[in-house]
Design an enzyme around this catalytic site. Structure first.
Site, PDB file in Angstrom:
ATOM      1  N   LYS A  14       0.828  -1.220   0.000  1.00 42.05           N
ATOM      2  CA  LYS A  14       0.000   0.000   0.000  1.00 42.05           C
ATOM      3  C   LYS A  14       0.859   1.267   0.000  1.00 42.05           C
ATOM      4  O   LYS A  14       0.581   2.203  -0.744  1.00 42.05           O
ATOM      5  CB  LYS A  14      -0.928   0.040   1.226  1.00 42.05           C
ATOM      6  CG  LYS A  14      -1.892  -1.127   1.321  1.00 42.05           C
ATOM      7  CD  LYS A  14      -2.892  -0.938   2.460  1.00 42.05           C
ATOM      8  CE  LYS A  14      -2.310  -0.956   3.842  1.00 42.05           C
ATOM      9  NZ  LYS A  14      -1.761  -2.274   4.264  1.00 42.05           N
ATOM     10  N   ARG A  89      -9.868   0.456   8.646  1.00 45.96           N
ATOM     11  CA  ARG A  89      -9.423  -0.895   8.996  1.00 45.96           C
ATOM     12  C   ARG A  89     -10.528  -1.671   9.693  1.00 45.96           C
ATOM     13  O   ARG A  89     -10.315  -2.846  10.034  1.00 45.96           O
ATOM     14  CB  ARG A  89      -8.225  -0.799   9.936  1.00 45.96           C
ATOM     15  CG  ARG A  89      -6.876  -0.951   9.230  1.00 45.96           C
ATOM     16  CD  ARG A  89      -5.806  -0.832  10.301  1.00 45.96           C
ATOM     17  NE  ARG A  89      -4.572  -1.469  10.009  1.00 45.96           N
ATOM     18  CZ  ARG A  89      -3.520  -0.847   9.467  1.00 45.96           C
ATOM     19  NH1 ARG A  89      -3.600   0.397   9.076  1.00 45.96           N
ATOM     20  NH2 ARG A  89      -2.392  -1.496   9.298  1.00 45.96           N
ATOM     21  N   ARG A 128      11.417  -6.470   5.343  1.00 45.13           N
ATOM     22  CA  ARG A 128      11.316  -5.039   5.630  1.00 45.13           C
ATOM     23  C   ARG A 128      11.838  -4.741   7.030  1.00 45.13           C
ATOM     24  O   ARG A 128      12.485  -3.718   7.256  1.00 45.13           O
ATOM     25  CB  ARG A 128       9.848  -4.577   5.494  1.00 45.13           C
ATOM     26  CG  ARG A 128       9.692  -3.072   5.615  1.00 45.13           C
ATOM     27  CD  ARG A 128       8.276  -2.627   5.320  1.00 45.13           C
ATOM     28  NE  ARG A 128       7.388  -2.843   6.455  1.00 45.13           N
ATOM     29  CZ  ARG A 128       6.080  -2.585   6.437  1.00 45.13           C
ATOM     30  NH1 ARG A 128       5.516  -2.125   5.340  1.00 45.13           N
ATOM     31  NH2 ARG A 128       5.336  -2.794   7.499  1.00 45.13           N
ATOM     32  N   ARG A 134      11.036  -0.630  12.254  1.00 45.93           N
ATOM     33  CA  ARG A 134       9.698  -0.674  12.863  1.00 45.93           C
ATOM     34  C   ARG A 134       9.613  -1.790  13.892  1.00 45.93           C
ATOM     35  O   ARG A 134       9.879  -2.949  13.585  1.00 45.93           O
ATOM     36  CB  ARG A 134       8.640  -0.876  11.769  1.00 45.93           C
ATOM     37  CG  ARG A 134       8.278   0.408  11.057  1.00 45.93           C
ATOM     38  CD  ARG A 134       7.236   0.200   9.989  1.00 45.93           C
ATOM     39  NE  ARG A 134       6.007  -0.421  10.466  1.00 45.93           N
ATOM     40  CZ  ARG A 134       4.880  -0.430   9.781  1.00 45.93           C
ATOM     41  NH1 ARG A 134       4.821   0.166   8.598  1.00 45.93           N
ATOM     42  NH2 ARG A 134       3.810  -1.009  10.263  1.00 45.93           N
ATOM     43  N   ARG A 145      -0.556  -9.171  13.482  1.00 49.07           N
ATOM     44  CA  ARG A 145      -1.155  -8.166  12.591  1.00 49.07           C
ATOM     45  C   ARG A 145      -1.966  -8.836  11.481  1.00 49.07           C
ATOM     46  O   ARG A 145      -3.011  -8.326  11.083  1.00 49.07           O
ATOM     47  CB  ARG A 145      -0.054  -7.272  11.994  1.00 49.07           C
ATOM     48  CG  ARG A 145       0.495  -6.275  13.021  1.00 49.07           C
ATOM     49  CD  ARG A 145       1.870  -5.781  12.645  1.00 49.07           C
ATOM     50  NE  ARG A 145       1.886  -4.983  11.448  1.00 49.07           N
ATOM     51  CZ  ARG A 145       2.980  -4.794  10.696  1.00 49.07           C
ATOM     52  NH1 ARG A 145       4.130  -5.348  11.021  1.00 49.07           N
ATOM     53  NH2 ARG A 145       2.904  -4.030   9.635  1.00 49.07           N
TER      54      ARG A 145
HETATM   55  P1  AMP Z   1       0.426   0.493   9.099  1.00 44.85           P
HETATM   56  O1  AMP Z   1       1.601   1.390   8.948  1.00 44.85           O
HETATM   57  O2  AMP Z   1      -0.737   0.916   8.264  1.00 44.85           O
HETATM   58  O3  AMP Z   1       0.780  -0.970   8.908  1.00 44.85           O
HETATM   59  O4  AMP Z   1      -0.070   0.638  10.618  1.00 44.85           O
HETATM   60  C1  AMP Z   1       0.767   0.264  11.704  1.00 44.85           C
HETATM   61  C2  AMP Z   1      -0.067   0.125  12.954  1.00 44.85           C
HETATM   62  O5  AMP Z   1      -0.700   1.379  13.264  1.00 44.85           O
HETATM   63  C3  AMP Z   1      -1.205  -0.874  12.883  1.00 44.85           C
HETATM   64  O6  AMP Z   1      -0.781  -2.201  13.143  1.00 44.85           O
HETATM   65  C4  AMP Z   1      -2.138  -0.332  13.972  1.00 44.85           C
HETATM   66  O7  AMP Z   1      -1.657  -0.648  15.252  1.00 44.85           O
HETATM   67  C5  AMP Z   1      -2.003   1.174  13.791  1.00 44.85           C
HETATM   68  N1  AMP Z   1      -2.991   1.704  12.831  1.00 44.85           N
HETATM   69  C6  AMP Z   1      -2.738   2.293  11.630  1.00 44.85           C
HETATM   70  N2  AMP Z   1      -3.868   2.652  11.015  1.00 44.85           N
HETATM   71  C7  AMP Z   1      -4.882   2.275  11.834  1.00 44.85           C
HETATM   72  C8  AMP Z   1      -6.294   2.353  11.760  1.00 44.85           C
HETATM   73  N3  AMP Z   1      -6.921   2.880  10.676  1.00 44.85           N
HETATM   74  N4  AMP Z   1      -7.016   1.870  12.801  1.00 44.85           N
HETATM   75  C9  AMP Z   1      -6.425   1.338  13.887  1.00 44.85           C
HETATM   76  N5  AMP Z   1      -5.097   1.228  14.014  1.00 44.85           N
HETATM   77  C10 AMP Z   1      -4.323   1.682  13.004  1.00 44.85           C
END
Ligand code: AMP
Length: 189
Positions: A14, A89, A128, A134, A145
């Site tokens: 993404k 999400r 990654r 991260r 996740r």
């Molecule tokens: P990402 O970078 O999109 O993989 O997000 C990393 C982490 O941020 C996720 O595993 C969640 O803990 C949190 N997070 C990001 N976006 C959301 C969302 N829309 N709703 C809830 N948690 C989020």
């Protein structure tokens, strides 16, 4: 105004594809994960709360996430187009996004699902993790996740199909080929 939800499991590409969309179309990019990581880096109270969830591979509560999204959106728009990356999400978030856009005279134009098999997602995320720094790119948190994705996020596929906004893109192969397939969707909007 075009509002695109770029959708997919963690590791589906993404972020990579969002960057390419921004370059080509000049849309604004809202990555809720990036927003939260920035808050953690700045050491804000929001960042401290977010970290507790992120490090466990859990989602931040919807009410908090929706408020964050609204304030980021309003700081960037009105504009020509937005890519929502990592939001919504949950179904509650999708409903809130619909309401938020409706209040601003707009709507989601399409949800693009980057479809990638699990084994490849895990491989990409583990790789990654070697360079991303991260805390959540380690194998145990990656599995958590993915579990959260299938339980809480994947139901959005049906939700957007019902809205007539679902677009499938095969997320395996060359980055540029995947991007070509995404452009074909965007160019039809
Ligand atoms: P990402 O970078 O999109 O993989 O997000 C990393 C982490 O941020 C996720 O595993 C969640 O803990 C949190 N997070 C990001 N976006 C959301 C969302 N829309 N709703 C809830 N948690 C989020």
């Amino acid at each position: 105004m075009i509002n695109i939800v770029i959708f997919g499991a963690p590791g589906s590409g993404k972020g990579t594809q969002s960057d390419k969309i921004v370059d080509k179309y000049g849309f604004k990019h809202i990555s809720t994960g990036d927003v939260l990581r920035e808050e953690i880096k700045k050491g804000t109270p929001l960042g401290a709360t977010a970290k507790q969830y992120i490090d466990q591979g859990q989602l931040i509560p919807d009410s908090l996430m929706v408020d964050i999204l609204a304030s980021v959106y309003d700081s960037l728009c009105p504009c020509e187009g937005v890519i929502f990356d990592g939001f919504p999400r949950t179904i509650a978030q999708a409903e809130s996004l619909e309401a938020l856009l409706q209040e601003r005279g707009s709507q989601v134009s399409a949800m693009i699902d980057l479809d990638v098999p699990d084994a490849l997602l895990v491989e990409r995320l583990v790789n990654r993790g070697k360079t991303s720094g991260r805390a959540d790119d380690n194998e145990a948190t990656i599995m958590k996740r993915l579990d959260v994705y299938y339980k809480q996020t994947a139901p959005l596929i049906e939700w957007y199909k019902n809205e007539g906004k679902y677009r499938h893109v095969h997320g395996v192969g060359e980055i540029d080929q995947i991007f070509t397939d995404i452009c074909a969707v965007i160019d039809k909007l």
